[in-house]
Design a protein around this motif. Structure first.
Motif, PDB file in Angstrom:
ATOM      1  N   PHE A  57     -13.464  -3.813   1.821  1.00  0.00           N
ATOM      2  CA  PHE A  57     -12.803  -4.971   1.231  1.00  0.00           C
ATOM      3  C   PHE A  57     -11.314  -4.783   1.452  1.00  0.00           C
ATOM      4  O   PHE A  57     -10.762  -3.733   1.125  1.00  0.00           O
ATOM      5  N   GLU A  58     -10.663  -5.796   2.013  1.00  0.00           N
ATOM      6  CA  GLU A  58      -9.239  -5.722   2.312  1.00  0.00           C
ATOM      7  C   GLU A  58      -8.418  -6.429   1.244  1.00  0.00           C
ATOM      8  O   GLU A  58      -8.915  -7.305   0.532  1.00  0.00           O
ATOM      9  N   VAL A  59      -7.136  -6.052   1.169  1.00  0.00           N
ATOM     10  CA  VAL A  59      -6.209  -6.643   0.211  1.00  0.00           C
ATOM     11  C   VAL A  59      -5.619  -7.902   0.840  1.00  0.00           C
ATOM     12  O   VAL A  59      -4.788  -7.829   1.742  1.00  0.00           O
ATOM     13  N   TRP A  60      -6.088  -9.055   0.366  1.00  0.00           N
ATOM     14  CA  TRP A  60      -5.576 -10.353   0.799  1.00  0.00           C
ATOM     15  C   TRP A  60      -4.884 -11.010  -0.383  1.00  0.00           C
ATOM     16  O   TRP A  60      -5.082 -10.624  -1.540  1.00  0.00           O
ATOM     17  N   GLN A  61      -4.093 -12.025  -0.116  1.00  0.00           N
ATOM     18  CA  GLN A  61      -3.329 -12.694  -1.164  1.00  0.00           C
ATOM     19  C   GLN A  61      -4.227 -13.204  -2.294  1.00  0.00           C
ATOM     20  O   GLN A  61      -3.908 -13.038  -3.460  1.00  0.00           O
ATOM     21  N   ALA A  62      -5.344 -13.802  -1.964  1.00  0.00           N
ATOM     22  CA  ALA A  62      -6.237 -14.355  -2.988  1.00  0.00           C
ATOM     23  C   ALA A  62      -7.165 -13.298  -3.577  1.00  0.00           C
ATOM     24  O   ALA A  62      -8.064 -13.623  -4.333  1.00  0.00           O
ATOM     25  N   GLY A  63      -6.960 -12.049  -3.239  1.00  0.00           N
ATOM     26  CA  GLY A  63      -7.768 -10.974  -3.795  1.00  0.00           C
ATOM     27  C   GLY A  63      -8.483 -10.188  -2.717  1.00  0.00           C
ATOM     28  O   GLY A  63      -8.206 -10.338  -1.527  1.00  0.00           O
ATOM     29  N   PRO A  64      -9.414  -9.347  -3.131  1.00  0.00           N
ATOM     30  CA  PRO A  64     -10.144  -8.522  -2.165  1.00  0.00           C
ATOM     31  C   PRO A  64     -11.140  -9.362  -1.368  1.00  0.00           C
ATOM     32  O   PRO A  64     -11.819 -10.221  -1.916  1.00  0.00           O
ATOM     33  N   VAL A  65     -11.181  -9.110  -0.064  1.00  0.00           N
ATOM     34  CA  VAL A  65     -12.050  -9.894   0.823  1.00  0.00           C
ATOM     35  C   VAL A  65     -12.720  -8.973   1.838  1.00  0.00           C
ATOM     36  O   VAL A  65     -12.068  -8.122   2.438  1.00  0.00           O
ATOM     37  N   ALA A  66     -14.009  -9.171   2.018  1.00  0.00           N
ATOM     38  CA  ALA A  66     -14.731  -8.526   3.115  1.00  0.00           C
ATOM     39  C   ALA A  66     -14.524  -9.432   4.336  1.00  0.00           C
ATOM     40  O   ALA A  66     -15.114 -10.503   4.435  1.00  0.00           O
ATOM     41  N   LYS A  67     -13.655  -9.017   5.227  1.00  0.00           N
ATOM     42  CA  LYS A  67     -13.205  -9.863   6.342  1.00  0.00           C
ATOM     43  C   LYS A  67     -14.356 -10.416   7.183  1.00  0.00           C
ATOM     44  O   LYS A  67     -14.390 -11.597   7.509  1.00  0.00           O
ATOM     45  N   ALA A  68     -15.300  -9.577   7.560  1.00  0.00           N
ATOM     46  CA  ALA A  68     -16.411 -10.038   8.414  1.00  0.00           C
ATOM     47  C   ALA A  68     -17.241 -11.101   7.701  1.00  0.00           C
ATOM     48  O   ALA A  68     -17.700 -12.059   8.328  1.00  0.00           O
ATOM     49  N   LYS A 142      -3.568  -2.325  -7.545  1.00  0.00           N
ATOM     50  CA  LYS A 142      -2.947  -1.029  -7.222  1.00  0.00           C
ATOM     51  C   LYS A 142      -2.618  -0.937  -5.733  1.00  0.00           C
ATOM     52  O   LYS A 142      -1.542  -0.477  -5.358  1.00  0.00           O
ATOM     53  N   ALA A 143      -3.533  -1.379  -4.888  1.00  0.00           N
ATOM     54  CA  ALA A 143      -3.284  -1.337  -3.438  1.00  0.00           C
ATOM     55  C   ALA A 143      -2.147  -2.278  -3.056  1.00  0.00           C
ATOM     56  O   ALA A 143      -1.310  -1.943  -2.210  1.00  0.00           O
ATOM     57  N   ALA A 144      -2.106  -3.459  -3.672  1.00  0.00           N
ATOM     58  CA  ALA A 144      -1.031  -4.415  -3.376  1.00  0.00           C
ATOM     59  C   ALA A 144       0.330  -3.850  -3.786  1.00  0.00           C
ATOM     60  O   ALA A 144       1.312  -3.991  -3.052  1.00  0.00           O
ATOM     61  N   ILE A 145       0.380  -3.183  -4.937  1.00  0.00           N
ATOM     62  CA  ILE A 145       1.634  -2.576  -5.405  1.00  0.00           C
ATOM     63  C   ILE A 145       2.035  -1.419  -4.500  1.00  0.00           C
ATOM     64  O   ILE A 145       3.173  -1.349  -4.026  1.00  0.00           O
ATOM     65  N   GLU A 146       1.106  -0.488  -4.260  1.00  0.00           N
ATOM     66  CA  GLU A 146       1.410   0.700  -3.451  1.00  0.00           C
ATOM     67  C   GLU A 146       1.871   0.349  -2.045  1.00  0.00           C
ATOM     68  O   GLU A 146       2.659   1.071  -1.448  1.00  0.00           O
ATOM     69  N   ASN A 147       1.389  -0.747  -1.510  1.00  0.00           N
ATOM     70  CA  ASN A 147       1.723  -1.129  -0.140  1.00  0.00           C
ATOM     71  C   ASN A 147       2.753  -2.253  -0.060  1.00  0.00           C
ATOM     72  O   ASN A 147       2.941  -2.848   0.996  1.00  0.00           O
ATOM     73  N   LYS A 148       3.385  -2.550  -1.219  1.00  0.00           N
ATOM     74  CA  LYS A 148       4.476  -3.533  -1.294  1.00  0.00           C
ATOM     75  C   LYS A 148       4.077  -4.895  -0.707  1.00  0.00           C
ATOM     76  O   LYS A 148       4.827  -5.510   0.039  1.00  0.00           O
ATOM     77  N   LEU A 149       2.902  -5.348  -1.071  1.00  0.00           N
ATOM     78  CA  LEU A 149       2.390  -6.610  -0.528  1.00  0.00           C
ATOM     79  C   LEU A 149       2.752  -7.832  -1.367  1.00  0.00           C
ATOM     80  O   LEU A 149       2.766  -8.948  -0.856  1.00  0.00           O
ATOM     81  N   PHE A 150       3.062  -7.647  -2.653  1.00  0.00           N
ATOM     82  CA  PHE A 150       3.339  -8.799  -3.509  1.00  0.00           C
ATOM     83  C   PHE A 150       4.485  -9.659  -2.980  1.00  0.00           C
ATOM     84  O   PHE A 150       4.397 -10.883  -2.964  1.00  0.00           O
ATOM     85  N   ASP A 151       5.571  -9.029  -2.553  1.00  0.00           N
ATOM     86  CA  ASP A 151       6.704  -9.795  -2.018  1.00  0.00           C
ATOM     87  C   ASP A 151       6.314 -10.560  -0.753  1.00  0.00           C
ATOM     88  O   ASP A 151       6.720 -11.705  -0.566  1.00  0.00           O
ATOM     89  N   PHE A 153       3.299 -11.621   0.012  1.00  0.00           N
ATOM     90  CA  PHE A 153       2.417 -12.715  -0.400  1.00  0.00           C
ATOM     91  C   PHE A 153       3.220 -13.849  -1.039  1.00  0.00           C
ATOM     92  O   PHE A 153       3.035 -15.012  -0.699  1.00  0.00           O
ATOM     93  N   LYS A 154       4.120 -13.499  -1.975  1.00  0.00           N
ATOM     94  CA  LYS A 154       4.912 -14.518  -2.686  1.00  0.00           C
ATOM     95  C   LYS A 154       5.826 -15.297  -1.752  1.00  0.00           C
ATOM     96  O   LYS A 154       6.019 -16.493  -1.919  1.00  0.00           O
ATOM     97  N   SER A 155       6.398 -14.626  -0.771  1.00  0.00           N
ATOM     98  CA  SER A 155       7.339 -15.282   0.142  1.00  0.00           C
ATOM     99  C   SER A 155       6.633 -16.110   1.216  1.00  0.00           C
ATOM    100  O   SER A 155       7.277 -16.834   1.964  1.00  0.00           O
ATOM    101  N   GLY A 156       5.317 -15.976   1.295  1.00  0.00           N
ATOM    102  CA  GLY A 156       4.572 -16.719   2.299  1.00  0.00           C
ATOM    103  C   GLY A 156       4.655 -16.118   3.694  1.00  0.00           C
ATOM    104  O   GLY A 156       4.280 -16.747   4.674  1.00  0.00           O
ATOM    105  N   ARG A 157       5.129 -14.868   3.804  1.00  0.00           N
ATOM    106  CA  ARG A 157       5.228 -14.225   5.114  1.00  0.00           C
ATOM    107  C   ARG A 157       3.889 -13.718   5.616  1.00  0.00           C
ATOM    108  O   ARG A 157       3.730 -13.464   6.803  1.00  0.00           O
ATOM    109  N   THR A 158       2.933 -13.568   4.707  1.00  0.00           N
ATOM    110  CA  THR A 158       1.566 -13.228   5.089  1.00  0.00           C
ATOM    111  C   THR A 158       0.629 -13.615   3.953  1.00  0.00           C
ATOM    112  O   THR A 158       1.067 -13.780   2.820  1.00  0.00           O
TER     113      THR A 158
END
Length: 194
Positions: A57-68, A142-151, A153-158
């Motif tokens: 399960f990957e860390v996506w903006q809308a939450g954890p997702v099984a990509k396949a 925790k994964a989103a915080i540790e990998n600095k993903l919130f910014d 996601f919020k900025s719309g860059r990914t």
């Protein structure tokens, strides 16, 4: 880059879990299904210290997702073509079973986890399930915080990442060791059966 693919047994288990959920949850949207699949994994890890599916399960903006799984549900299913069909309607993509549920891949504990997830979440909206999967101090957050993903996601860059949700962050001691051991065993079996 490694290509993620599932063994036949994993596809059968996911496909039959989708059938089980779709037969019991009214108007099952793609987003709601993706969250329920994740919650099956998380609750299995918490209660039995073992993966339910053992998939990434990957860390996506809308939450954890099984990509396949996400990709397969976004078009006409190919991985799960023998199990379900998707219907694009006003309001999104919805899932409908097209085969009978087969419990060959499921233990009694698995059925218990599925029934629990259904009883707890069948009446929740997809948006409410997104909020549940974003709980603070839980794996996705925790994964989103540790990998600095919130910014990002919020900025719309990914809106997604390939960072894997780490379920060990909610386990300690022997529970963590048991989970890692059972996950490693499942991965070895899946590699052998591919």
């Amino acid at each position: 880059m490694a290509i993620e693919h599932y063994s036949k047994e994993t596809i059968d288990k996911i496909g039959n879990a989708i059938i089980y959920l779709s037969e019991r949850v009214e108007t099952l949207s793609k987003t709601k299904l993706l969250k329920l699949l994740y919650l099956l994994e998380e609750y299995s890890v918490v209660k039995y210290h073992a993966p339910f599916f053992g998939i990434k399960f990957e860390v996506w903006q809308a939450g954890p997702v099984a990509k396949a799984v996400f990709i397969d549900l976004s078009d006409s299913p190919s991985l799960f073509v023998n199990f379900i069909e998707t219907q694009v309607l006003t309001g999104g993509t919805f899932i409908k079973s097209k085969a009978a549920f087969n419990d060959d891949e499921f233990s009694d504990n698995d059925i218990e986890i599925m029934d629990y997830v259904i009883s707890e979440h069948e009446n929740k909206t997809a948006k409410q399930l997104v909020e549940i999967t974003h709980r603070k101090s839980y794996p996705w957050c925790k994964a989103a915080i540790e990998n600095k993903l919130f910014d990002l996601f919020k900025s719309g860059r990914t809106n997604h990442s390939d960072i894997e949700v780490d379920f060990t962050v909610i386990l300690t001691g022997c529970a963590r060791e048991r989970y890692l051991e059972t996950k490693e065993q499942k991965e070895a079996v899946d590699i052998f059966k591919r």
